[in-house]
Design an enzyme around this catalytic site. Sequence first.
Site, PDB file in Angstrom:
ATOM      1  N   ARG A  44       0.854  -1.194   0.000  1.00  0.00           N
ATOM      2  CA  ARG A  44       0.000   0.000   0.000  1.00  0.00           C
ATOM      3  C   ARG A  44       0.884   1.236   0.000  1.00  0.00           C
ATOM      4  O   ARG A  44       1.726   1.417   0.886  1.00  0.00           O
ATOM      5  CB  ARG A  44      -0.909   0.010   1.227  1.00  0.00           C
ATOM      6  CG  ARG A  44      -1.861   1.202   1.295  1.00  0.00           C
ATOM      7  CD  ARG A  44      -2.733   1.105   2.541  1.00  0.00           C
ATOM      8  NE  ARG A  44      -3.733   2.149   2.582  1.00  0.00           N
ATOM      9  CZ  ARG A  44      -3.545   3.362   3.100  1.00  0.00           C
ATOM     10  NH1 ARG A  44      -2.362   3.681   3.634  1.00  0.00           N
ATOM     11  NH2 ARG A  44      -4.520   4.250   3.103  1.00  0.00           N
ATOM     12  N   SER A 112     -12.742  -2.875  -0.068  1.00  0.00           N
ATOM     13  CA  SER A 112     -12.996  -2.256   1.232  1.00  0.00           C
ATOM     14  C   SER A 112     -14.473  -1.915   1.368  1.00  0.00           C
ATOM     15  O   SER A 112     -15.084  -1.346   0.454  1.00  0.00           O
ATOM     16  CB  SER A 112     -12.169  -0.977   1.382  1.00  0.00           C
ATOM     17  OG  SER A 112     -10.795  -1.268   1.424  1.00  0.00           O
ATOM     18  N   LYS A 141      -4.164   5.729   8.817  1.00  0.00           N
ATOM     19  CA  LYS A 141      -4.924   6.172   7.653  1.00  0.00           C
ATOM     20  C   LYS A 141      -5.670   7.458   8.002  1.00  0.00           C
ATOM     21  O   LYS A 141      -6.711   7.418   8.659  1.00  0.00           O
ATOM     22  CB  LYS A 141      -5.910   5.088   7.209  1.00  0.00           C
ATOM     23  CG  LYS A 141      -5.249   3.807   6.743  1.00  0.00           C
ATOM     24  CD  LYS A 141      -6.267   2.765   6.345  1.00  0.00           C
ATOM     25  CE  LYS A 141      -7.033   3.185   5.103  1.00  0.00           C
ATOM     26  NZ  LYS A 141      -7.946   2.109   4.627  1.00  0.00           N
TER      27      LYS A 141
END
Length: 214
Positions: A44, A112, A141
């Site tokens: 990521r 997600s 995040k």
Amino acid sequence: MLKPDALRRRLRFYFITDDQAEGFSALEQVRVAIEAGATMVQYRNKSFQLTDYATVEAICRYCQVRRVPFVVNDHPLLARAVGADGVHVGQDDTPPQLARRIMGPRAIVGVSVSSLAELERTELTDCDYIGTGPIFPTGTKPDAKTVQGLSGLQSMAARSPLPVVAIGGIGPGRARDCFAHGAAGVAVISCISRAANPIKAATAMADACNVSSV
């Protein structure tokens, strides 16, 4: 393609790389996680550039050698280019249907889903699992959505036709709680990437997930 039972086992200890971890490269993070027993790895990097390609390729090759499934976040073309096992997309990323077309029928496609409302409007036909969270508050995040808590996780697991991976503020103690509330796996980032002792932290997470080094 992994069979459903095999996929659930692979989702158990799901490590996601941290592009903001100072002095701790994504490749080294993956090595530490897999040495401890991580069962799946996701690359990521929200600020990915072509100069990062070699890193993604190196991680993919390492995962292949260790026989750990490797997926790329957001970028199905990148995943296809490096030979990744799959891709994980968000609600505002490449649609799962297109990700499947790019990656092929044998790939792993995750999506997600942060609420039951999102679950109802997400087309899951081309997906293999969902990632849901944040379950607990997280600083990794900055764009994280509303915290679901364990009750939200339990509701999601009960309603989802696919295995559910919990993410957000999860450490070893909370991992056990997530499994008890229906999660097939837990996805972790900072509890390893930003730990004072990443090796010790990864080993503790493996113990909590009841997995051992592969």
